[in-house]
Scaffold this motif. Sequence first.
Motif, mmCIF file in Angstrom:
data_model
loop_
_atom_site.group_PDB
_atom_site.id
_atom_site.type_symbol
_atom_site.label_atom_id
_atom_site.label_comp_id
_atom_site.label_asym_id
_atom_site.label_seq_id
_atom_site.Cartn_x
_atom_site.Cartn_y
_atom_site.Cartn_z
ATOM 1 N N MET A 135 0.800 -1.219 0.000
ATOM 2 C CA MET A 135 0.000 0.000 0.000
ATOM 3 C C MET A 135 0.835 1.274 0.000
ATOM 4 S SD MET A 135 -3.060 0.685 2.671
ATOM 5 C CE MET A 135 -2.198 1.547 3.969
ATOM 6 N N ALA A 136 2.082 1.171 0.498
ATOM 7 C CA ALA A 136 2.934 2.366 0.534
ATOM 8 C C ALA A 136 3.069 2.972 -0.857
ATOM 9 C CB ALA A 136 4.301 2.008 1.088
ATOM 10 N N PHE A 137 3.113 2.110 -1.896
ATOM 11 C CA PHE A 137 3.237 2.619 -3.268
ATOM 12 C C PHE A 137 1.934 3.243 -3.762
ATOM 13 C CE2 PHE A 137 6.755 -0.460 -3.325
ATOM 14 C CZ PHE A 137 7.747 0.336 -3.872
ATOM 15 N N GLY A 138 0.843 2.827 -3.165
ATOM 16 C CA GLY A 138 -0.454 3.266 -3.677
ATOM 17 C C GLY A 138 -1.047 4.445 -2.943
ATOM 18 N N THR A 139 -0.291 5.017 -2.016
ATOM 19 C CA THR A 139 -0.857 6.139 -1.269
ATOM 20 C C THR A 139 -0.095 7.445 -1.508
ATOM 21 O OG1 THR A 139 0.393 5.326 0.630
ATOM 22 C CG2 THR A 139 -1.939 4.786 0.577
ATOM 23 N N VAL A 140 0.992 7.364 -2.261
ATOM 24 C CA VAL A 140 1.778 8.563 -2.579
ATOM 25 C C VAL A 140 1.846 8.658 -4.112
ATOM 26 C CG1 VAL A 140 4.020 9.709 -2.317
ATOM 27 C CG2 VAL A 140 3.150 8.206 -0.488
ATOM 28 N N MET A 185 5.179 7.929 -5.939
ATOM 29 C CA MET A 185 5.607 6.521 -5.868
ATOM 30 C C MET A 185 4.739 5.644 -6.766
ATOM 31 S SD MET A 185 6.480 6.129 -1.838
ATOM 32 C CE MET A 185 6.944 4.402 -1.835
ATOM 33 N N ALA A 186 3.467 5.975 -6.854
ATOM 34 C CA ALA A 186 2.564 5.209 -7.727
ATOM 35 C C ALA A 186 3.002 5.358 -9.187
ATOM 36 C CB ALA A 186 1.121 5.694 -7.536
ATOM 37 N N THR A 187 3.387 6.574 -9.567
ATOM 38 C CA THR A 187 3.860 6.792 -10.940
ATOM 39 C C THR A 187 5.162 6.032 -11.159
ATOM 40 O OG1 THR A 187 2.929 9.031 -10.930
ATOM 41 C CG2 THR A 187 4.511 8.537 -12.668
ATOM 42 N N GLU A 188 6.064 6.121 -10.172
ATOM 43 C CA GLU A 188 7.397 5.511 -10.336
ATOM 44 C C GLU A 188 7.307 3.995 -10.555
ATOM 45 O OE1 GLU A 188 9.956 5.973 -6.920
ATOM 46 O OE2 GLU A 188 11.492 4.674 -7.834
ATOM 47 N N VAL A 189 6.543 3.313 -9.702
ATOM 48 C CA VAL A 189 6.485 1.845 -9.827
ATOM 49 C C VAL A 189 5.738 1.448 -11.104
ATOM 50 C CG1 VAL A 189 4.438 1.497 -8.354
ATOM 51 C CG2 VAL A 189 6.104 -0.325 -8.571
ATOM 52 N N THR A 190 4.705 2.187 -11.452
ATOM 53 C CA THR A 190 3.961 1.859 -12.682
ATOM 54 C C THR A 190 4.859 2.055 -13.901
ATOM 55 O OG1 THR A 190 1.947 2.644 -11.591
ATOM 56 C CG2 THR A 190 1.830 2.310 -13.968
ATOM 57 N N ALA A 191 5.595 3.162 -13.924
ATOM 58 C CA ALA A 191 6.455 3.457 -15.083
ATOM 59 C C ALA A 191 7.582 2.434 -15.208
ATOM 60 C CB ALA A 191 7.025 4.868 -14.964
ATOM 61 N N ALA A 192 8.115 2.003 -14.065
ATOM 62 C CA ALA A 192 9.207 1.019 -14.099
ATOM 63 C C ALA A 192 8.700 -0.308 -14.662
ATOM 64 C CB ALA A 192 9.770 0.818 -12.695
ATOM 65 N N VAL A 193 7.511 -0.711 -14.259
ATOM 66 C CA VAL A 193 6.930 -1.964 -14.770
ATOM 67 C C VAL A 193 6.544 -1.787 -16.241
ATOM 68 C CG1 VAL A 193 4.955 -3.535 -14.557
ATOM 69 C CG2 VAL A 193 6.217 -2.815 -12.518
ATOM 70 N N ARG A 194 6.027 -0.614 -16.557
ATOM 71 C CA ARG A 194 5.613 -0.346 -17.957
ATOM 72 C C ARG A 194 6.767 -0.595 -18.939
ATOM 73 N NH1 ARG A 194 1.035 -0.545 -20.498
ATOM 74 N NH2 ARG A 194 2.311 -2.382 -20.819
ATOM 75 N N LYS A 195 7.989 -0.268 -18.489
ATOM 76 C CA LYS A 195 9.155 -0.424 -19.379
ATOM 77 C C LYS A 195 9.396 -1.891 -19.758
ATOM 78 C CE LYS A 195 12.091 3.471 -18.283
ATOM 79 N NZ LYS A 195 12.499 3.856 -16.940
ATOM 80 N N VAL A 243 -6.712 6.523 0.981
ATOM 81 C CA VAL A 243 -6.119 7.809 0.567
ATOM 82 C C VAL A 243 -7.184 8.890 0.670
ATOM 83 C CG1 VAL A 243 -4.485 6.747 -1.056
ATOM 84 C CG2 VAL A 243 -6.743 7.419 -1.869
ATOM 85 N N THR A 244 -6.734 10.130 0.670
ATOM 86 C CA THR A 244 -7.698 11.234 0.738
ATOM 87 C C THR A 244 -8.279 11.526 -0.646
ATOM 88 O OG1 THR A 244 -6.350 12.123 2.513
ATOM 89 C CG2 THR A 244 -8.007 13.594 1.588
ATOM 90 N N HIS A 245 -7.401 11.544 -1.658
ATOM 91 C CA HIS A 245 -7.866 11.894 -3.001
ATOM 92 C C HIS A 245 -7.559 10.754 -3.967
ATOM 93 C CE1 HIS A 245 -8.765 15.885 -1.622
ATOM 94 N NE2 HIS A 245 -7.534 16.028 -1.167
ATOM 95 N N ILE A 246 -8.518 9.883 -4.189
ATOM 96 C CA ILE A 246 -8.302 8.709 -5.049
ATOM 97 C C ILE A 246 -7.971 9.131 -6.481
ATOM 98 C CG2 ILE A 246 -10.762 8.385 -5.658
ATOM 99 C CD1 ILE A 246 -8.306 5.527 -4.899
ATOM 100 N N THR A 247 -8.514 10.255 -6.934
ATOM 101 C CA THR A 247 -8.270 10.644 -8.337
ATOM 102 C C THR A 247 -6.812 11.054 -8.541
ATOM 103 O OG1 THR A 247 -9.119 12.838 -7.847
ATOM 104 C CG2 THR A 247 -10.656 11.282 -8.869
ATOM 105 N N ASP A 248 -6.161 11.547 -7.507
ATOM 106 C CA ASP A 248 -4.729 11.899 -7.652
ATOM 107 C C ASP A 248 -3.909 10.633 -7.923
ATOM 108 O OD1 ASP A 248 -5.396 14.465 -7.108
ATOM 109 O OD2 ASP A 248 -4.482 14.553 -5.107
ATOM 110 N N ILE A 249 -4.255 9.544 -7.237
ATOM 111 C CA ILE A 249 -3.517 8.289 -7.425
ATOM 112 C C ILE A 249 -3.867 7.703 -8.792
ATOM 113 C CG2 ILE A 249 -3.000 6.020 -6.453
ATOM 114 C CD1 ILE A 249 -2.256 8.194 -4.503
ATOM 115 N N ALA A 250 -5.131 7.801 -9.168
ATOM 116 C CA ALA A 250 -5.551 7.280 -10.478
ATOM 117 C C ALA A 250 -4.791 7.997 -11.593
ATOM 118 C CB ALA A 250 -7.057 7.451 -10.649
ATOM 119 N N LYS A 251 -4.713 9.313 -11.506
ATOM 120 C CA LYS A 251 -3.998 10.076 -12.541
ATOM 121 C C LYS A 251 -2.518 9.729 -12.524
ATOM 122 C CE LYS A 251 -7.216 13.959 -12.450
ATOM 123 N NZ LYS A 251 -7.511 15.197 -11.743
ATOM 124 N N ALA A 252 -1.981 9.487 -11.337
ATOM 125 C CA ALA A 252 -0.547 9.172 -11.208
ATOM 126 C C ALA A 252 -0.212 7.850 -11.901
ATOM 127 C CB ALA A 252 -0.157 9.107 -9.729
#
Length: 305
Positions: free
Chosen positions: A139-144, A147-157, A171-180
């Motif tokens: 969850m640590a990756f999914g609440t900042v 970090m959510a962008t970083e791990v997704t981008a690394a896997v995307r490669k 999280v407080t703002h789910i849409t921020d994580i979704a966009k990330a």
Amino acid sequence: MMRDLSVDIAGLTFRNPVTTASGTFGYGEEFLDFLDPGQLGAIFVKAVTAKNRDGNAYPRMAETTGGMLNSVGLQNKGVDHFCREIYPKVKKFDTYIIVNVSGSTVEEYVEVAEQINELEKVPAIELNISCPNVKLGGMAFGTVPAMATEVTAAVRKVYKKVLMVKLSPNVTHITDIAKAVVEGGADVITLINTLLGMAIDAERRRPVLSTITGGLSGPAIKPVALRMVWQVHKAVAVPVIGLGGIMNATDAIEFILAGASAIQVGTANFIDPQASIKIVEGIREYLERHKIASIKELVGALRTE
Ligand code: SIN
């Protein structure tokens, strides 16, 4: 008139919108006495990490009002075992097999994704950045967002097929994580994973779970999940797969109206192993009753004015 239940998820055509949530359906094999996986749109199999994990100490499940808590801790035998022992069995199912990929570090997510990428019959992974039951990662990756962008981008490669990312509701703002995660290259968003909760045994004055806290699932979380699916559907352009307390076809239709292109059945599998196929049938009946030709017409069709 034939009702069309098929849905398109980032280039994959699911025969219907009903799938099973990771961690609640084993590797599918456990349910063969109750249903044919070919009746489902897809199955999401249990989380896979780089190495064997024994999971958390018992007790790690607790029933609560309208739901259950778990703190399994990503127990699994590791990605090599999955590829060698599990994949040859599940690849025979006549449905999409989607692997939930978990990890403690970015490197671990990448390592697992790279190996799963080689499995011809697995067309997608679900990146689990939302497990609330592990000390590192999850969850640590999914609440900042960064970090959510970083791990997704690394896997995307390294991952060349459909990349789904499973979000945490904690999280407080789910849409921020979704966009990330979309910024990181996610093709699909699945949400929600469990809500962090706890249960207390008043007589013993002790927590029920060995880990004190755990993830809450089941009907108790459905209103939160619906709200988040609705918000995320409006905020990003990628398809959303919704889950959180879906027990019957009416619940599933509610998620689809909120914006989910497909749904996952989770906790309901523990109560009725045939819940998912009953939901398929109930959706078909709903379309019949409302004279709707295709389930796609209902995605995001909530009337708010
Ligand atoms: C667990 O294994 O602890 C649950 C998995 C999850 O919540 O992602």
